[in-house]
Design an enzyme around this catalytic site. Sequence first.
Site, PDB file in Angstrom:
ATOM      1  N   CYS A 102      40.900  45.392  42.386  1.00 49.25           N
ATOM      2  CA  CYS A 102      42.279  45.028  42.116  1.00 49.25           C
ATOM      3  C   CYS A 102      42.896  44.219  43.260  1.00 49.25           C
ATOM      4  O   CYS A 102      42.440  43.132  43.568  1.00 49.25           O
ATOM      5  CB  CYS A 102      43.083  46.282  41.801  1.00 49.25           C
ATOM      6  SG  CYS A 102      44.676  45.994  40.996  1.00 49.25           S
ATOM      7  N   ALA A 103      43.897  44.756  43.932  1.00 44.80           N
ATOM      8  CA  ALA A 103      44.531  44.077  45.058  1.00 44.80           C
ATOM      9  C   ALA A 103      43.808  44.346  46.372  1.00 44.80           C
ATOM     10  O   ALA A 103      44.051  43.663  47.367  1.00 44.80           O
ATOM     11  CB  ALA A 103      45.986  44.520  45.177  1.00 44.80           C
TER      12      ALA A 103
END
Length: 183
Positions: A102-103
Amino acid sequence: MKRAAIVLTTGFEEIEAIAPMDILRRAGVEVDIVGVSANMVKGSHDLTISTDKELLNVMNDLYDVLILPGGMPGAKLLKNHQAVQDFVKLHYDAGKIIAANCAAPIAIESSGALQDRNYTCYPGFEKQISDGHFTGDFVHQDGRVITGSGPAAAFEFSYTIVEALGIDAAPLREAMGYNRLVE
């Protein structure tokens, strides 16, 4: 036995932490849930996870794979925490597998893990990463760096880690019904 550390801090994305915990344990991997600064960590959707160890107590331990889930503000806190950065660099420099979903790829860049590598992340976070080449793939493995594109990728991300550890993930995919999802 292979060993994995999943590093959690406030605001982690719950499914991105729990899926690898579960899938790697099913694969016979010893998994330590490592809290950055506490033994109870609250995720971005208010789920609280009890950790096995505190980061400062394992700073010199080497795991076969180091896993960072995304989520906000978790990924940003991982990126800005010097002990986390030192832990990632220790593992990267030792030739271990680095996995970020994800991030969280924003939190592995300073270790050099993304330099001259292809990676993926949650759409938009590639703008915060200057090293490497963004692919936009669901999950991407470039050598010993594994990246995922977000919560929906949590299972495939985890199976990719299992395979990178030299363990056949096919029986897990079948037993967990994952193959029916991707057919």
